[in-house]
Write a protein that holds these residues in place. Structure first.
Motif, PDB file in Angstrom:
ATOM      1  N   LYS A  68      -3.364  11.133  -9.410  1.00  0.00           N
ATOM      2  CA  LYS A  68      -3.080  12.306 -10.241  1.00  0.00           C
ATOM      3  C   LYS A  68      -1.631  12.294 -10.729  1.00  0.00           C
ATOM      4  CE  LYS A  68      -3.671  17.345 -10.194  1.00  0.00           C
ATOM      5  NZ  LYS A  68      -3.369  17.394 -11.587  1.00  0.00           N
ATOM      6  N   ASP A  69      -0.717  11.959  -9.832  1.00  0.00           N
ATOM      7  CA  ASP A  69       0.701  11.895 -10.208  1.00  0.00           C
ATOM      8  C   ASP A  69       0.935  10.861 -11.297  1.00  0.00           C
ATOM      9  OD1 ASP A  69       1.163  13.808  -8.298  1.00  0.00           O
ATOM     10  OD2 ASP A  69       1.951  12.413  -6.798  1.00  0.00           O
ATOM     11  N   LYS A  70       0.303   9.694 -11.140  1.00  0.00           N
ATOM     12  CA  LYS A  70       0.489   8.635 -12.135  1.00  0.00           C
ATOM     13  C   LYS A  70      -0.071   9.055 -13.489  1.00  0.00           C
ATOM     14  CE  LYS A  70       1.200   4.730  -9.222  1.00  0.00           C
ATOM     15  NZ  LYS A  70       1.301   3.335  -9.147  1.00  0.00           N
ATOM     16  N   LEU A  71      -1.229   9.706 -13.488  1.00  0.00           N
ATOM     17  CA  LEU A  71      -1.825  10.158 -14.745  1.00  0.00           C
ATOM     18  C   LEU A  71      -0.960  11.245 -15.384  1.00  0.00           C
ATOM     19  CD1 LEU A  71      -5.588  10.279 -13.729  1.00  0.00           C
ATOM     20  CD2 LEU A  71      -4.533   8.677 -15.307  1.00  0.00           C
ATOM     21  N   ASP A  72      -0.467  12.168 -14.568  1.00  0.00           N
ATOM     22  CA  ASP A  72       0.376  13.248 -15.078  1.00  0.00           C
ATOM     23  C   ASP A  72       1.657  12.717 -15.710  1.00  0.00           C
ATOM     24  OD1 ASP A  72      -1.470  15.080 -14.254  1.00  0.00           O
ATOM     25  OD2 ASP A  72      -0.385  15.695 -12.456  1.00  0.00           O
ATOM     26  N   ASN A  73       2.183  11.625 -15.140  1.00  0.00           N
ATOM     27  CA  ASN A  73       3.441  11.066 -15.630  1.00  0.00           C
ATOM     28  C   ASN A  73       3.236   9.908 -16.609  1.00  0.00           C
ATOM     29  OD1 ASN A  73       5.092  12.814 -14.066  1.00  0.00           O
ATOM     30  ND2 ASN A  73       4.558  11.617 -12.269  1.00  0.00           N
ATOM     31  N   ILE A  75       1.977   7.082 -16.250  1.00  0.00           N
ATOM     32  CA  ILE A  75       2.256   5.757 -15.698  1.00  0.00           C
ATOM     33  C   ILE A  75       0.989   4.924 -15.830  1.00  0.00           C
ATOM     34  CG2 ILE A  75       2.855   4.467 -13.604  1.00  0.00           C
ATOM     35  CD1 ILE A  75       4.441   6.998 -12.735  1.00  0.00           C
ATOM     36  N   LYS A  76       1.145   3.722 -16.342  1.00  0.00           N
ATOM     37  CA  LYS A  76      -0.004   2.851 -16.599  1.00  0.00           C
ATOM     38  C   LYS A  76      -0.707   2.494 -15.294  1.00  0.00           C
ATOM     39  CE  LYS A  76      -1.470   0.623 -20.403  1.00  0.00           C
ATOM     40  NZ  LYS A  76      -2.767   1.206 -20.660  1.00  0.00           N
ATOM     41  N   ILE A  77      -2.019   2.655 -15.279  1.00  0.00           N
ATOM     42  CA  ILE A  77      -2.794   2.224 -14.121  1.00  0.00           C
ATOM     43  C   ILE A  77      -3.852   1.239 -14.600  1.00  0.00           C
ATOM     44  CG2 ILE A  77      -2.461   4.233 -12.623  1.00  0.00           C
ATOM     45  CD1 ILE A  77      -5.044   5.377 -13.727  1.00  0.00           C
ATOM     46  N   ASN A  78      -4.289   0.364 -13.719  1.00  0.00           N
ATOM     47  CA  ASN A  78      -5.313  -0.608 -14.116  1.00  0.00           C
ATOM     48  C   ASN A  78      -6.507  -0.553 -13.160  1.00  0.00           C
ATOM     49  OD1 ASN A  78      -4.464  -1.926 -11.813  1.00  0.00           O
ATOM     50  ND2 ASN A  78      -3.284  -3.467 -12.907  1.00  0.00           N
ATOM     51  N   ASN A  79      -7.532  -1.319 -13.502  1.00  0.00           N
ATOM     52  CA  ASN A  79      -8.773  -1.287 -12.725  1.00  0.00           C
ATOM     53  C   ASN A  79      -8.579  -1.807 -11.303  1.00  0.00           C
ATOM     54  OD1 ASN A  79     -10.614  -0.220 -14.719  1.00  0.00           O
ATOM     55  ND2 ASN A  79     -10.200  -2.087 -15.845  1.00  0.00           N
ATOM     56  N   ALA A  80      -7.696  -2.775 -11.134  1.00  0.00           N
ATOM     57  CA  ALA A  80      -7.433  -3.307  -9.796  1.00  0.00           C
ATOM     58  C   ALA A  80      -6.839  -2.216  -8.909  1.00  0.00           C
ATOM     59  CB  ALA A  80      -6.481  -4.497  -9.881  1.00  0.00           C
ATOM     60  N   TYR A  81      -6.002  -1.380  -9.489  1.00  0.00           N
ATOM     61  CA  TYR A  81      -5.391  -0.264  -8.758  1.00  0.00           C
ATOM     62  C   TYR A  81      -6.463   0.722  -8.303  1.00  0.00           C
ATOM     63  CZ  TYR A  81      -2.672   4.006  -8.061  1.00  0.00           C
ATOM     64  OH  TYR A  81      -2.145   5.155  -7.548  1.00  0.00           O
TER      65      TYR A  81
END
Length: 93
Positions: A68-73, A75-81
């Motif tokens: 949630k924090d990464k999405l709010d900010n 920040i790029k996330i990937n499928n491996a994450y």
């Protein structure tokens, strides 16, 4: 328990119906009071999340605030994450 008021972004859910029954997902986005977008980084990747009805999901009390924090900010996330976050849940559920 059919309303999304119980669901937040980053929540761990499990599909109760459909072809993906029994799979564990993360809530990526809340669309309305009956639908959410879910991803698992494997079958349902970030670029093609699955729209699911909330009533077809088993909602767990686990919320991965890290996501949630990464999405709010933005920040790029990937499928491996996503797969890495879900790994412990795929073993335990």
């Amino acid at each position: 328990m059919d309303s999304t008021s119980d669901i937040t972004i980053g929540q761990v859910v499990k599909s109760r119906a459909g072809r993906d029954k029994g799979r564990v997902f993360l809530v990526l986005e809340i669309l309305d009071d009956k639908h959410v977008l879910v991803v698992d980084g494997d079958l349902r990747k970030l670029d093609k999340p699955k729209k699911k009805k909330v009533k077809h999901l088993t909602v767990y009390n686990t919320v991965l605030t890290e996501l949630k924090d990464k999405l709010d900010n933005n920040i790029k996330i990937n499928n491996a994450y996503i797969r890495r976050l879900l790994e412990p849940f795929n073993k335990s559920f």
